[in-house]
Design an enzyme around this catalytic site. Structure first.
Site, PDB file in Angstrom:
ATOM      1  N   TYR A  25       1.182  -2.504  -6.718  1.00 12.78           N
ATOM      2  CA  TYR A  25       1.093  -1.136  -7.204  1.00 12.78           C
ATOM      3  C   TYR A  25      -0.187  -0.521  -6.674  1.00 12.78           C
ATOM      4  O   TYR A  25      -1.270  -0.730  -7.211  1.00 12.78           O
ATOM      5  CB  TYR A  25       1.148  -1.052  -8.726  1.00 12.78           C
ATOM      6  CG  TYR A  25       1.180   0.394  -9.183  1.00 12.78           C
ATOM      7  CD1 TYR A  25       2.235   1.220  -8.808  1.00 12.78           C
ATOM      8  CD2 TYR A  25       0.164   0.941  -9.943  1.00 12.78           C
ATOM      9  CE1 TYR A  25       2.267   2.553  -9.177  1.00 12.78           C
ATOM     10  CE2 TYR A  25       0.193   2.275 -10.327  1.00 12.78           C
ATOM     11  CZ  TYR A  25       1.252   3.072  -9.941  1.00 12.78           C
ATOM     12  OH  TYR A  25       1.282   4.398 -10.305  1.00 12.78           O
ATOM     13  N   TYR A  54       9.428   5.883  -5.494  1.00 15.71           N
ATOM     14  CA  TYR A  54       8.287   5.543  -6.355  1.00 15.71           C
ATOM     15  C   TYR A  54       8.769   4.893  -7.655  1.00 15.71           C
ATOM     16  O   TYR A  54       9.561   5.466  -8.394  1.00 15.71           O
ATOM     17  CB  TYR A  54       7.500   6.805  -6.668  1.00 15.71           C
ATOM     18  CG  TYR A  54       6.133   6.551  -7.239  1.00 15.71           C
ATOM     19  CD1 TYR A  54       5.018   6.473  -6.401  1.00 15.71           C
ATOM     20  CD2 TYR A  54       5.931   6.422  -8.611  1.00 15.71           C
ATOM     21  CE1 TYR A  54       3.754   6.260  -6.919  1.00 15.71           C
ATOM     22  CE2 TYR A  54       4.659   6.208  -9.137  1.00 15.71           C
ATOM     23  CZ  TYR A  54       3.575   6.134  -8.277  1.00 15.71           C
ATOM     24  OH  TYR A  54       2.318   5.937  -8.787  1.00 15.71           O
TER      25      TYR A  54
END
Lengths: 161, 383
Positions: free
Chosen positions: B338, B288
């Site tokens: 994103y 991440y």
């Protein structure tokens, strides 16, 4: 749902001039702000085992006691880290940028770290210190600034600017 | 003997919409597109879906999705907390539901209009559960500010530099340059561009921050037994974990014993404990990357290197194709899209199917992680 913050945000249009976000205390945090309004830096501490804790909460994570006290701190600390925010920011902060926000580790209780601005003088704004003077480990001491009428927050002065 | 999660379930379908700064469709519509594509990829009719999992900050709920796609009776639904920390937990929750017989066909999804919608940090009153009264008045407003605080401390303690953060940004960008679906396809990044870009929150610059993207993704989870009859090669959920460390405080994790060992460390301990494998067995990683600084912290947390060695680990092309640990091979949150980390799950599946645009030859294991800094989750996938 009660709002955590009050003050002007750019998604809550109203008539007020852009200002800083003001702390809206919850039940646990209220004493901190009340002491700050009197120029005192106090940290919630367990009345049974004397462990300080932050942020404030109903009971002691070490001994589970609900008996709490608010211990006065010397107001001395060291910069643990800091950032210099740049836009895009909420209007009040965009005008100040770049300013500093630091995490200050308290000398009296090193795991109690408070977020705050390092300022050049009591009441000076968050952009009043040359960023070149900021460094991790720098000793600081507390001062208090009235963000708005009746709302006082701790800020920090460099011991050796 | 208790039912075990290990390899009991598999991801058999993935779907996604195009990614863009602005898409005309609503989040609900995008969610339905991604879910139907994932079911089609699996070869499973929507009427057989009986489980849904999503994570907080998802605006579309399972009631809306279920009736739109034509799901049957739904017997399991779950929502994991903490925004980007919950991406992998959705698959973990579905895997548990399927492994224990609570459901048979599970769908996890994420739909976001982050590019064209309001930036979440604009609403400072409805943020992630950060203790706003202690941070916001001082102008610590955005996740970038909150993580930059940890980043500067990390750089100070371990001698990490902006070049290390650039290594992360570059690896993600290089992979996006190979991926036609990525927003940063055909848009190379140079060290000069990085070093001269504008600050967002010093020490983090523009390229240390993820994109803002519209788009949706979904995946389908079924039992390992059923997976054998699906259209695609199954990608097994070998191990899964969530992590909320003792005395953790969310994105502003400044008040515990050691703020630089975040939720990744907790999730990793449990992920490896339930696994036949260790960090040395991971062929490719999807970590991440809302901010570059999360990657060295995660490399340490998940055990790819020791404490304080995460920055040095990025040196010498380690995160590039052919490197020690190829990273975010579709471009990640920094350069593909994103979408709160869900794109990392789908890319993990593509790697283990052998269909990535930056395929790691023979990849058989992939670590996928959710947001570090907030209570998190992780998956170890294997082919």
């Amino acid at each position: 749902m009660s709002s955590i913050m009050r003050g002007t945000t750019d998604n809550a249009p109203d008539d007020r001039r852009p200002g800083p976000l003001l702390p809206e205390p919850d039940d646990d945090g209220a004493p901190f702000w009340e002491f700050a309004a009197h120029g005192e830096l106090r940290v919630q501490t367990c009345a049974e085992c004397h462990e300080p804790r932050f942020p404030p909460r109903p009971c002691c994570p070490r001994c589970q006691s609900f008996a709490t006290a608010w211990r006065r701190m010397s107001g001395r600390g060291r910069i643990w880290s800091y950032v210099l925010p740049h836009p895009p920011l909420l209007p009040f902060y965009a005008e100040l940028a770049p300013y500093n926000v630091a995490v200050v580790e308290l000398t009296d209780a090193p795991r109690i770290r408070l977020v705050g601005n390092v300022v050049a003088a009591p009441g000076a704004p968050a952009d009043s210190v040359d960023p070149a003077l900021l460094r991790i480990g720098a000793p600081v001491r507390v001062t208090f600034d009235a963000l708005a009428e009746g709302v006082t927050v701790p800020c920090w002065l460099l011991e050796r600017p | 003997m208790a039912t075990r999660l290990k390899d009991a379930t598999a991801i058999v379908g993935i779907g996604q919409t195009p990614f863009a700064r602005q898409l005309p469709s609503s989040e609900k519509t995008l969610a339905c597109h991604a879910i139907l594509e994932a079911l089609d990829d699996a070869g499973i009719p929507p009427s057989q879906v009986d489980a849904f999992a999503s994570y907080t900050m998802e605006e579309t709920d399972e009631v809306e999705v279920a009736k739109a796609i034509g799901a049957g009776d739904v017997t399991f639904f779950a929502k994991a907390g903490y925004g980007g920390g919950g991406s992998c937990a959705t698959v973990a929750h579905l895997a548990m539901a399927v492994a224990t017989g609570q459901a048979h066909v599970g769908v996890a999804w994420r739909s976001r209009k982050r590019g064209s919608g309001p930036r979440p940090w604009r609403d400072t009153r409805a943020q992630l559960p950060t203790p706003a009264q202690w941070t916001r008045p001082y102008g610590l407003l955005r996740p970038a500010d909150e993580i930059a605080m940890l980043a500067r401390r990390y750089m100070h303690e371990y001698g990490a530099t902006r070049d290390h953060l650039f290594n992360v940004a570059l690896a993600c960008r290089n992979r996006a340059n190979q991926n036609p679906a990525a927003i940063m396809y055909e848009r190379p990044l140079t060290r000069e561009m990085y070093m001269t870009s504008r600050w967002i929150s010093e020490p983090l610059c523009l390229f240390d921050n993820c994109l803002e993207t519209d788009g949706a993704l979904a995946c389908v989870v079924v039992s390992a037994e059923r997976a054998r009859d699906c259209r695609r090669r199954p990608v097994y959920v070998h191990s899964a974990a969530q992590g909320l460390p003792a005395q953790h405080h969310g994105m502003v994790n400044y008040w515990n014993e050691d703020p630089l060992t975040g939720p990744a460390w907790t999730a990793a301990r449990h992920l490896w404990k339930r696994s036949d494998l260790g960090p040395q067995d991971v062929d490719v990683a999807q970590i991440y990357d809302a901010f570059t600084a999360l990657v060295p912290l995660s490399l340490e947390g998940y055990g790819f290197c020791g404490r304080g060695e995460g920055a040095a680990f990025t040196e010498g092309g380690a995160l590039e194709t052919g490197g020690r640990l190829p990273l975010n091979t579709a471009g990640g949150g920094l350069s593909e899209a994103y979408v709160h980390g869900f794109n990392l799950i789908n890319e993990g599946v593509r790697q283990l199917r052998g269909t990535s645009t930056a395929q790691v030859p023979g990849a058989a294991t992939c670590l996928v992680t959710a947001g570090e800094g907030v209570p998190t989750s992780a998956l170890l996938l294997r082919s």
